[in-house]
Design an enzyme around this catalytic site. Sequence first.
Site, PDB file in Angstrom:
ATOM      1  CG  ASP A 167       9.795  -7.580  -6.934  1.00 47.54           C
ATOM      2  OD1 ASP A 167       9.263  -6.452  -6.925  1.00 47.54           O
ATOM      3  OD2 ASP A 167      10.870  -7.826  -6.333  1.00 47.54           O
ATOM      4  CG  ASN A 216       3.325  -4.166  -0.877  1.00 47.00           C
ATOM      5  OD1 ASN A 216       2.819  -5.087  -1.524  1.00 47.00           O
ATOM      6  ND2 ASN A 216       4.648  -3.984  -0.857  1.00 47.00           N
TER       7      ASN A 216
HETATM    8  C1  FPP Z   1       5.908  -5.452  -6.814  1.00 45.15           C
HETATM    9  O1  FPP Z   1       6.610  -4.654  -7.718  1.00 45.15           O
HETATM   10  C2  FPP Z   1       4.492  -5.455  -7.167  1.00 45.15           C
HETATM   11  C3  FPP Z   1       3.500  -5.052  -6.349  1.00 45.15           C
HETATM   12  C4  FPP Z   1       3.684  -4.582  -4.981  1.00 45.15           C
HETATM   13  C5  FPP Z   1       2.113  -5.022  -6.828  1.00 45.15           C
HETATM   14  C6  FPP Z   1       1.709  -6.228  -7.622  1.00 45.15           C
HETATM   15  C7  FPP Z   1       0.533  -5.886  -8.377  1.00 45.15           C
HETATM   16  C8  FPP Z   1       0.317  -6.201  -9.677  1.00 45.15           C
HETATM   17  C9  FPP Z   1       1.176  -7.023 -10.495  1.00 45.15           C
HETATM   18  C10 FPP Z   1      -0.832  -5.704 -10.382  1.00 45.15           C
HETATM   19  C11 FPP Z   1      -2.130  -6.073  -9.845  1.00 45.15           C
HETATM   20  C12 FPP Z   1      -2.473  -7.484  -9.767  1.00 45.15           C
HETATM   21  C13 FPP Z   1      -3.749  -7.872  -9.729  1.00 45.15           C
HETATM   22  C14 FPP Z   1      -4.125  -9.257  -9.524  1.00 45.15           C
HETATM   23  C15 FPP Z   1      -4.832  -6.921  -9.942  1.00 45.15           C
HETATM   24  P1  FPP Z   1       7.423  -3.415  -7.144  1.00 45.15           P
HETATM   25  O2  FPP Z   1       6.507  -2.253  -7.152  1.00 45.15           O
HETATM   26  O3  FPP Z   1       7.962  -3.752  -5.792  1.00 45.15           O
HETATM   27  O4  FPP Z   1       8.542  -3.274  -8.195  1.00 45.15           O
HETATM   28  P2  FPP Z   1      10.028  -2.752  -7.911  1.00 45.15           P
HETATM   29  O5  FPP Z   1      10.683  -3.770  -7.017  1.00 45.15           O
HETATM   30  O6  FPP Z   1      10.631  -2.703  -9.272  1.00 45.15           O
HETATM   31  O7  FPP Z   1       9.915  -1.399  -7.269  1.00 45.15           O
END
Ligand code: FPP
Length: 256
Positions: free
Chosen positions: A34, A82
């Site tokens: 996250d 998501n």
């Molecule tokens: C949460 O951060 C992250 C995600 C919803 C996506 C996770 C994906 C990756 C780390 C990259 C891809 C991974 C692979 C294996 C290809 P957020 O967007 O909720 O962050 P925030 O809480 O700061 O808004």
Amino acid sequence: MYDTKLPCAPKEHIIPRDPHHIPAGPRHVAIIMDGNGRWATQRGRPRLFGHHAGARRVREIVETCPDIGVEYLTIFAFSTENWKRTQVEVAGLMSLFRRYITRETRALDDYGVCVRFIGDRVRLDRKLRVLMDDLEALTANNTRVHLTIALNYGGRDEVARATKRLAEDVADGRLAPQDVDEETLPKYLDTYVLPDPDLVIRTSGEARISNFLLWQSAYAEYEFVDTLWPDFSREEFTRLCTAYGARDRRYGGVKA
Ligand code: FPP
């Protein structure tokens, strides 16, 4: 009777640990990655910039696993919730997953990583599903690290899908209702070939589990760290796994 040809094969084929050489650290670590969006915002960049930075972090963490005795790593890449994000972000993430698989396949295979995906693939586009299938097939016999990527995954959705298949087996006479117990249901989960996670880590300072591995993490230890995922390092990962080794896990019992 239980049909081993179904996707719900028993867990017996999880290779037990050598009892004379059990490291103190966790065998299976699961990570809620996250903080990508905030990391990007702090730099005045679009959220997808943070997701790309987050994807680049994955390789270092995977490659740290053998050094610290972690055999299974499960990462939360995209949840069933998501899809509620903007169309631009969702499309960008799907494109990132396709590019990630295409670009990382060689390195993952060369490193001896066995890659699996969990989650409901039905809603994912065909091109991505083919890439996922091919990567799983290519790396199926690797054993150095078992990397599981949760993509369109939700713990409740997984339990619901598992229960549906279990109910079908009962209706078709393959399973007797009196044989349903807490050993039976996990055989129908997406994670049926994995041991339960020992340690669940969430980055970015949020202390919640967001529908991740609900059944499997019943006895897991949790670490919530402030670091945003794109800054999560090999050193921090190692520190958390080492700290786990010092914990006293009793699984509801008392120490002898
Ligand atoms: C949460 O951060 C992250 C995600 C919803 C996506 C996770 C994906 C990756 C780390 C990259 C891809 C991974 C692979 C294996 C290809 P957020 O967007 O909720 O962050 P925030 O809480 O700061 O808004």
